[in-house]
Design an enzyme around this catalytic site. Structure first.
Site, PDB file in Angstrom:
ATOM      1  N   TYR A   4     -10.699   4.422 -11.722  1.00 39.68           N
ATOM      2  CA  TYR A   4     -10.576   5.141 -10.436  1.00 39.68           C
ATOM      3  C   TYR A   4     -10.558   6.649 -10.608  1.00 39.68           C
ATOM      4  CZ  TYR A   4      -8.368   0.572  -9.600  1.00 39.68           C
ATOM      5  OH  TYR A   4      -8.081  -0.755  -9.559  1.00 39.68           O
ATOM      6  N   ARG A  15      -6.678   2.613 -15.399  1.00 43.08           N
ATOM      7  CA  ARG A  15      -6.734   3.331 -14.124  1.00 43.08           C
ATOM      8  C   ARG A  15      -7.538   4.642 -14.195  1.00 43.08           C
ATOM      9  NH1 ARG A  15      -3.224   5.069 -11.224  1.00 43.08           N
ATOM     10  NH2 ARG A  15      -3.967   4.190  -9.274  1.00 43.08           N
ATOM     11  N   TYR A  56      -0.195  -1.775 -12.147  1.00 45.86           N
ATOM     12  CA  TYR A  56      -1.619  -1.881 -12.465  1.00 45.86           C
ATOM     13  C   TYR A  56      -1.918  -1.271 -13.835  1.00 45.86           C
ATOM     14  CZ  TYR A  56      -1.464  -2.866  -7.487  1.00 45.86           C
ATOM     15  OH  TYR A  56      -1.126  -3.388  -6.267  1.00 45.86           O
ATOM     16  N   GLU A  70       4.533  -6.031   1.729  1.00 45.58           N
ATOM     17  CA  GLU A  70       4.084  -6.538   0.417  1.00 45.58           C
ATOM     18  C   GLU A  70       3.904  -5.386  -0.580  1.00 45.58           C
ATOM     19  OE1 GLU A  70       0.333  -8.392   1.267  1.00 45.58           O
ATOM     20  OE2 GLU A  70       1.197  -9.941   2.533  1.00 45.58           O
ATOM     21  N   PRO A  71       4.962  -4.666  -0.895  1.00 47.11           N
ATOM     22  CA  PRO A  71       4.798  -3.524  -1.804  1.00 47.11           C
ATOM     23  C   PRO A  71       4.630  -3.978  -3.250  1.00 47.11           C
ATOM     24  CG  PRO A  71       7.109  -3.862  -1.334  1.00 47.11           C
ATOM     25  CD  PRO A  71       6.366  -4.874  -0.510  1.00 47.11           C
ATOM     26  N   ARG A  88       2.968  -1.351  -6.070  1.00 45.62           N
ATOM     27  CA  ARG A  88       3.066  -0.087  -6.801  1.00 45.62           C
ATOM     28  C   ARG A  88       4.388   0.639  -6.569  1.00 45.62           C
ATOM     29  NH1 ARG A  88      -1.648   2.858  -7.750  1.00 45.62           N
ATOM     30  NH2 ARG A  88      -2.621   1.706  -6.056  1.00 45.62           N
ATOM     31  N   GLY A 116       0.783  -1.232   0.000  1.00 45.49           N
ATOM     32  CA  GLY A 116       0.000   0.000   0.000  1.00 45.49           C
ATOM     33  C   GLY A 116       0.808   1.271   0.000  1.00 45.49           C
ATOM     34  N   CYS A 153     -15.243   2.827 -27.894  1.00 41.40           N
ATOM     35  CA  CYS A 153     -16.580   3.421 -28.020  1.00 41.40           C
ATOM     36  C   CYS A 153     -17.253   3.627 -26.672  1.00 41.40           C
ATOM     37  CB  CYS A 153     -17.433   2.539 -28.913  1.00 41.40           C
ATOM     38  SG  CYS A 153     -16.582   2.217 -30.440  1.00 41.40           S
TER      39      CYS A 153
END
Ligand code: LLP
Length: 422
Positions: A321, A317, A376, A278-279, A281, A244, A347
Site C-alpha cells: 500500500y 504493508r 496486518y 468490527e474494529p 487495526r 475501519g 530480491c
C-alpha cells in the site's frame, strides 16, 4: 521517535522498552526479525473504545483478520469482545479461543459451502450476506442441516472514505455488499424462509478511516433501510457498522472516538437495535512492533541503503500500500542523521520499509523497531524466498511469552517431501 502516549512502548535510559522489558533483551533471546506485542496496549485500546461507546452498549466484534493469534483472541474474549470472521479458518480460531458462538459475525463476499456449514453448525450470531447467491446457499444448507441461519444483509452504502483505494470498500466500484435498492427484496426472501431469520443490517466502508463523517453517513444509510423494513413489518435486532477506525502511523490526528460516539448516539437515541462494530487495526495496530537488525549499510552515487534482516515477506504493508511505518533505533543515539532507504533482503525493489527516510546514522548489528505493526503485520506474512516467518512475542509488564516460535526452514519443506502432501 514518537511511540504515542497511548501505547506502552517508550524509551527508558536511552533504550526502547515494551512495557517493562527492553526490546534489546527480547532480540537477544529470540533473535530477529520478531513481532513484539504489548498486552497492556491491546487492553487499553479495547477499554478506550468500550468506554467511548458505553452509552450505546455496543458489542465490539474484534476483526480477527487484523491479528489472528489465539492468545490475542483469548485476551480480547476475556474482556468481552465478540469476533468478526471472514473464513472458516478464522471461525475455527475464534471458537478455539473460547468465543461464544452468538458473539461471532461472519463477513466476506466469497463464503464457501463448507464455511457456511461451519457457521450454521456453530450457531453464530449472523452471516453478513453479500449477494443473492450467497443467501440462497445459506438457505439451502440451513434446510439440509436443519438449522436456522441468522441473516444480516451487508449494504454497500455508496459512501466515499478517504483511504487507500485497496482498502476502501463502500462504493459501487467495489465488490462488497449489495446495493440499497436490492436489500428489501433479499429481506423478503429471508422473512419467507423457515430456515432463515432476519437478524440485522450491516455495512463496512473501508479501513484506516480517520474522519468521523463517513461512519455517520454509513449509519444514516443503514438506518434508512432499517426503518423501511420496520414499516414493512420486518424487525431488525442489530445494526452492524463494520470496522475501519483509523490510527496514526506518522503524526496524523487520531480518529476522534468521543465525537464519533456522540454522532452515533444522536442517530440511535430512539432505536432499540443493538450496535455492533468490527474494529481490527484500532485494537492491535499500535500494540505491535517489528524488531529487526541492521545487516549492512551501503551507499551508491545517489542513495544510502540500510539493509535489515526483515523483508516484505514479514511486513508487507509498505510494499503493498506504500504504507508509512515509523522506524526507530532500539538504542537512542545522538549520532548524525542520514537519509536512507530501509530495505529488506528480498530480491525485489518493492522490498522496502521506507524510502528517503531521515534516520540516525545506524551501523550493522544495531536493532531497529518498525512501529505500529501489530495489525496486518504477521497475518500478511509469507514464506517468499523460503524465509521462515518471524517469531511473535507477547509482553505483559516484565513478562514475555514467545507465543509463536520462528519457523524453521526444515518445516517449510515437510509437505513437499514425497508423501508429505498425503
Ligand atoms: N469488517 C470488515 C467486513 C472488514 O472487511 C474489515 C477489514 C474490518 C471489519 C476491520 O477493519 P479495520 O478496523 O481493521 O480497519 N490489510 C489492510 C487492511 C485490510 C482491511 C480489510 N478489511 C492494511 O494493512 O491496511
Amino acid at each position: 521517535m514518537s511511540p504515542s502516549s497511548q501505547d506502552f512502548f517508550h524509551y527508558r535510559d536511552g533504550m526502547l522498552f515494551c512495557e517493562g522489558l527492553p526490546l534489546s533483551s527480547l532480540a537477544e533471546k529470540h533473535s530477529t526479525p520478531a513481532y513484539v506485542y504489548s498486552q497492556g496496549t491491546i487492553l487499553n485500546n479495547f477499554e478506550r473504545l468500550r468506554d467511548s461507546l458505553a452509552s450505546l452498549s455496543a458489542l465490539i466484534c474484534y476483526s480477527v483478520k487484523a491479528n489472528s493469534h489465539l492468545r490475542i483472541l483469548n485476551l480480547l474474549r476475556e474482556v468481552g469482545a465478540g469476533f468478526d470472521v471472514v473464513s472458516g479458518g478464522e471461525l475455527a480460531r475464534a471458537l478455539r479461543a473460547g468465543a461464544a458462538p452468538d458473539t461471532v459475525v461472519f463477513s466476506g463476499v466469497g463464503k464457501t459451502q463448507d464455511e457456511i456449514d461451519a457457521g450454521l453448525a456453530a450457531g453464530i450470531l449472523m452471516f453478513n450476506v453479500e449477494s443473492a447467491g450467497e443467501l440462497a446457499l445459506i438457505e439451502g444448507r440451513a434446510c439440509a442441516l436443519q438449522k436456522v441461519g441468522r441473516i444480516s444483509i451487508r449494504i454497500n452504502p455508496d459512501v466515499e472514505a478517504d483511504t487507500h483505494p485497496y482498502i476502501s470498500t463502500g462504493q459501487m466500484i467495489h465488490k462488497f455488499g449489495v446495493p440499497k435498492e436490492e436489500a428489501t427484496e433479499l429481506y423478503r426472501r429471508v422473512a419467507c424462509s423457515p430456515h432463515l431469520k432476519i437478524q440485522g443490517v450491516a455495512c463496512h466502508i473501508g479501513s484506516q478511516i480517520l474522519d468521523v463523517e463517513p461512519f455517520w453517513k454509513a449509519l444514516d444509510e443503514i438506518l434508512v433501510i432499517a426503518r423501511q423494513l420496520a414499516a414493512a413489518g420486518m424487525t431488525l435486532n442489530v445494526l452492524d457498522l463494520g470496522g475501519g477506525f483509523g490510527i496514526p502511523y506518522g503524526g496524523e490526528s487520531p480518529l476522534d472516538l468521543e465525537r464519533l460516539a456522540r454522532g452515533l448516539n444522536e442517530r440511535l437515541r430512539n432505536s432499540s437495535m443493538k450496535l455492533i462494530v468490527e474494529p481490527g487495526r484500532s485494537l492491535v495496530g499500535n500494540a505491535g512492533v517489528l524488531l529487526t537488525r541492521v545487516l549492512y549499510v551501503k551507499r551508491n552515487h545517489r542513495k544510502n541503503f540500510v539493509v535489515v534482516d526483515a523483508g516484505m515477506n514479514d511486513l508487507m504493508r509498505p510494499s503493498l500500500y506504500g504504507a508509512y511505518h515509523e522506524i526507530v533505533p532500539i538504542q537512542e543515539h545522538s549520532a548524525e542523521k542520514i537519509q536512507a532507504d530501509v530495505v529488506g533482503p528480498i530480491c525485489e525493489s518493492g522490498d522496502f520499509f521506507a524510502h528517503d527516510r531521515n534516520l540516525s546514522s545506524v551501523k550493522p548489528g544495531e536493532l531497529l523497531a518498525v512501529l505500529t505493526a501489530g495489525a496486518y503485520g504477521f497475518v500478511l506474512s509469507s514464506n517468499y524466498n523460503t524465509r521462515p516467518r518471524p517469531a511473535e512475542i507477547l509482553v505483559n509488564g516484565t513478562h514475555a511469552d514467545l507465543i509463536r516460535a520462528r519457523e524453521k526452514v526444515e518445516e517449510l519443506m515437510v509437505t513437499e517431501e514425497p508423501g508429505g502432501g498425503r
